[in-house]
Every structure is written in C-alpha cells, then in structure tokens.
Motif scaffolding. Structure first.
Motif, short mmCIF file in Angstrom:
data_model
loop_
_atom_site.label_atom_id
_atom_site.label_comp_id
_atom_site.label_asym_id
_atom_site.label_seq_id
_atom_site.Cartn_x
_atom_site.Cartn_y
_atom_site.Cartn_z
N THR A 243 0.83 -1.21 0.00
CA THR A 243 0.00 0.00 0.00
C THR A 243 0.86 1.26 0.00
O THR A 243 0.59 2.22 -0.73
N GLU A 245 4.05 1.45 -0.97
CA GLU A 245 4.80 1.49 -2.24
C GLU A 245 3.94 2.02 -3.37
O GLU A 245 4.44 2.68 -4.30
N GLN A 246 2.64 1.75 -3.32
CA GLN A 246 1.74 2.26 -4.34
C GLN A 246 1.61 3.79 -4.30
O GLN A 246 1.14 4.40 -5.26
N GLN A 247 2.04 4.37 -3.19
CA GLN A 247 2.09 5.84 -3.07
C GLN A 247 3.35 6.41 -3.70
O GLN A 247 3.57 7.63 -3.64
#
Length: 255
Positions: A243, A245-247
């Motif tokens: 989650t 890393e998706q930022q």
C-alpha cells in the motif's frame, strides 16, 4: 585513526570497564596514547549504543535494572537496525538534515561516525551536541529560531528562512504515526518547519517502526508525495508495504 583501530579501541574500553566497573577519561587517554577528546567521542558513541553510562570525567557500567527489560531491549535493537539501514543511504560528503524529537532519528547519529565530510543541518541542540562527539565530526549547521520545549527544537519563521537559503541531499525524519492513505502524522502542532525541511531536500527519508502504522493521529506532517523512502522494520505486513509502495515510496525493511 582508522575505523578498524577505533572499533578495536572501543571494544578494549568495554573490556576495561567490565573488569573495573568504572573508567576515567584521563586513564583511557594515557592507556591508548590518544587525546581526551578522542576518548570522550568513544564514550559518547558507546553510550549511544547502550553499552555504558557517561559520568563526569569518565564512564560506568549500565545499571542492571536498566537492561533487564526485554521489551525495551527489543525496541532498541529495532531502532538501531532502522538506523543502520538509513545510514547506508548516506554517501560521504552529503548534505543532510536531521529533525528533532525522534528517538529513531537519534539512533542514526552513531552511524554517522563512519561517514566523511558530512554537512548536517538540525534544529535540535541535543543532536548538534551529539554530532560534536563523533569521531569524524561533520560540519554542523543550526536553524536558529524560537525554542519549542515540546519538540525540543527550534521552530518558527526565522528557522524556515534560514533553511530556504540552503539545499540538501537528504532529510531524515521520524514519525509518531504512519497513515497508509495520507502520510506521516505527528502529535506536535508545530510541523510547518518539517515541511520546509522536506522542500529543501532532494530526498526525504522517514525512519519509523512498523507499529506506527494505523495510529490515529490527526496532524498530517508529510504527505506521501513528499516522501521518497520509508525505512522500517521487518515486522511490517506485506499488505501495508504494498500500500505504501503504491504511493510512490520505496520501503526498506531493516533486518
């Protein structure tokens, strides 16, 4: 003095301390044929790693009651692991910022002894004093500003103006909480200086243990869009890691 010789001398200091229970700066300087300044830096580094307690003119063993709490010891190990992983991101001669108010960030200080030619900006007197004790003492810059006892650092417009007159390679900051959707959070109401620190650095590195994830803290300090790297421990769940890393944030899990 090479890093190898420094490590050998510090191990020998611990051996002497274990044998006698107490050592003096004067005796150690004579024993190792080195300066009292170097000995004081050794003792400061050893104290920061929880291996002794400094006293006026020397050092003593850590009292047993301070080292029998396995939970506290585990927390210390986690912070040290995070600090080592964060320090690996720093190159010799980098220009870095260290924020005040975080014990995790403070754990980074002993690791800076191995770096050459650093320039370090901070708003914390305690961090500045600790930097002066390092074997390879960096160039130290202070923000100035208004002293805030809660954050134990300088804050305010003057500090922000001084920061904006420089540029830095990296900014290292802790966090009271990690909001998976928003970013880093803090109990401190004075967080505008941290945002300026992030603005003037090419890379923002957050150092925080994984148990900070999900804490309900309303003050958003840094949005994920301002953060390049999160250094945390290996207890972070794979779901939370993905989650974050998706930022767009690189997540480094310290062993």
């Amino acid at each position: 003095m090479t890093k190898r010789n420094t490590q050998q001398r510090r191990r020998a200091i611990i051996d002497l301390l274990n044998a006698s229970g107490e050592v003096s700066v004067e005796h150690l300087a004579a024993h190792f044929a080195t300066s009292e300044v170097t000995v004081r830096k050794d003792l400061a580094a050893l104290e920061s790693n929880g291996l002794l307690l400094r006293r006026y003119g020397g050092a003593v063993l850590v009292p047993q009651e301070l080292i029998t709490d396995p939970t506290a010891e585990q927390v210390s190990i986690q912070k040290q692991s995070i600090a080592k992983a964060a320090a690996a991101l720093i190159r010799d001669h980098n220009r870095i910022i260290l924020d005040s108010g975080s014990s995790t960030t403070a754990a980074l200080l002993p690791e800076l002894s191995h770096k050459q030619g650093l320039v370090v900006m901070t708003n914390s007197l305690s961090i500045a004093n600790a930097l002066r004790e390092l074997e390879n003492e960096p160039t130290i810059l202070m923000t100035g500003g208004t002293w805030d006892p809660k954050s134990e650092g300088f804050q305010g417009q003057l500090a922000e103006q001084i920061l904006r007159s420089y540029n830095f390679d990296q900014f290292f900051i802790g966090a009271d909480g990690l909001d998976l959707a928003r970013g880093t959070t803090t109990f401190n109401e004075l967080y505008s200086l941290s945002r300026v620190m992030a603005e003037v650095a090419r890379e923002v590195i957050v150092m925080a243990e994984s148990d900070k994830i999900g804490r309900k803290i309303h003050n958003l300090e840094l949005p994920w869009s301002s953060v390049k790297v999160l250094v945390t421990d290996n207890r972070i769940s794979s779901e939370d890691k993905i989650t974050i890393e998706q930022q767009g944030v690189q997540v480094i899990c310290a062993l």
